[in-house]
Design an enzyme around this catalytic site. Structure first.
Site, short mmCIF file in Angstrom:
data_model
loop_
_atom_site.label_atom_id
_atom_site.label_comp_id
_atom_site.label_asym_id
_atom_site.label_seq_id
_atom_site.Cartn_x
_atom_site.Cartn_y
_atom_site.Cartn_z
CE LYS A 88 -2.21 -1.06 3.81
NZ LYS A 88 -1.67 -2.38 4.21
NE ARG A 126 7.88 -3.37 6.09
CZ ARG A 126 6.58 -3.12 5.98
NH1 ARG A 126 6.05 -2.78 4.84
NH2 ARG A 126 5.78 -3.23 7.03
NE ARG A 131 6.13 -0.88 10.61
CZ ARG A 131 5.05 -0.94 9.85
NH1 ARG A 131 5.05 -0.39 8.66
NH2 ARG A 131 3.96 -1.55 10.28
NE ARG A 170 2.02 -5.32 11.15
CZ ARG A 170 3.22 -5.29 10.56
NH1 ARG A 170 4.25 -5.89 11.14
NH2 ARG A 170 3.38 -4.68 9.43
P1 ADP Z 1 0.86 -2.38 8.20
O1 ADP Z 1 2.15 -2.55 7.48
O2 ADP Z 1 0.61 -3.46 9.22
O3 ADP Z 1 -0.31 -2.17 7.29
P2 ADP Z 1 0.66 0.35 9.36
O4 ADP Z 1 1.89 1.15 9.27
O5 ADP Z 1 -0.49 0.74 8.49
O6 ADP Z 1 1.09 -1.15 9.13
O7 ADP Z 1 0.13 0.31 10.88
C1 ADP Z 1 0.96 -0.12 11.93
C2 ADP Z 1 0.16 -0.22 13.23
O8 ADP Z 1 -0.43 1.05 13.54
C3 ADP Z 1 -1.03 -1.18 13.19
O9 ADP Z 1 -0.67 -2.53 13.42
C4 ADP Z 1 -1.90 -0.59 14.31
O10 ADP Z 1 -1.42 -0.92 15.59
C5 ADP Z 1 -1.73 0.90 14.13
N1 ADP Z 1 -2.74 1.45 13.19
C6 ADP Z 1 -2.49 2.04 11.98
N2 ADP Z 1 -3.64 2.44 11.40
C7 ADP Z 1 -4.65 2.08 12.25
C8 ADP Z 1 -6.05 2.20 12.22
N3 ADP Z 1 -6.70 2.76 11.18
N4 ADP Z 1 -6.77 1.72 13.29
C9 ADP Z 1 -6.16 1.16 14.32
N5 ADP Z 1 -4.83 1.00 14.43
C10 ADP Z 1 -4.07 1.45 13.40
#
Ligand code: ADP
Length: 196
Positions: free
Chosen positions: A13, A127, A139, A150
């Protein structure tokens, strides 16, 4: 153009969002990045989100919605935006619809990047290793245990959004396992005709 990218962790994404930004000059709103910035800055939201994020669980809807409301109110979001990582629950999607409707606007497109779970696990572990090899810290949630959480959170709480947006007629689904440029080609095709 108001676009949401939907898909499991590691589906690409962030990469595709950046390509949309480069082509259409609309801002990339990533709730993951917003929350990581809040953790780094030690704000109220950041303190509440830190542990939850490291475990791979979802931060509560009201914290995330509050962060998005604040960001969408900025002038650069008026022409549109590409959202990545939000909405992630039906509750967030409903709250977001209400927010947009207050401004008499709607989401134009939700682009789903579909990807197989085993490949996602490999991608994210790679990654994390690459980040370490470059001397960066990986991360906090790019490890096997948090990743499983996740993926479960995605399947249980986020995947239902596919049907939610399909019913609204805005969903387009793409094979996220193609080469990056081929995915970009399909993403651009999915948003063709939307005015930036
Ligand atoms: P990923 O690579 O898992 O898609 P993101 O960078 O989008 O990772 O998100 C990392 C973490 O931030 C998630 O696992 C969650 O804990 C939190 N997070 C991000 N966006 C949201 C959301 N819309 N609602 C709830 N938690 C979120």
């Amino acid at each position: 153009m108001r676009i949401v990218l939907l898909g499991p962790p590691g589906a690409g994404k962030g990469t595709q969002a950046q390509r949309i930004v480069d082509k259409f000059s609309i801002p990339h709103l990533s709730t993951g990045d917003m929350l990581r910035a809040a953790v780094h800055a030690g704000t109220d939201i950041g303190r509440k989100a830190k542990e939850i994020m490291a475990e791979g669980k979802l931060v509560s809807d009201h914290l995330v919605v509050a962060a998005v409301i604040e960001r969408i109110a900025q002038p650069d979001s008026k022409r549109g935006f590409v959202l990545d990582g939000f909405p992630r629950t039906i509750g967030q999607a409903v709250a977001f619809d209400e927010l947009l409707h207050r401004d008499a606007v709607d989401l134009d497109r939700v682009v789903e990047l579909m990807a197989d779970e085993d490949i996602l696990l490999d991608r994210i572990e790679t990654r994390a290793q690459e980040a370490k090899a470059r001397g960066h810290t990986a991360r906090a949630d790019d490890n096997h245990e948090a990743l499983k959480v996740r993926l479960d959170a995605y399947n249980e709480q986020t995947a239902p959004l596919v049907e939610y947006y399909r019913a609204k007629g805005v969903l387009r689904s793409i094979d996220g396992l193609q080469a990056v440029d081929a995915v970009t080609h399909d993403v651009f095709h999915a948003i063709e005709g939307l005015m930036p």
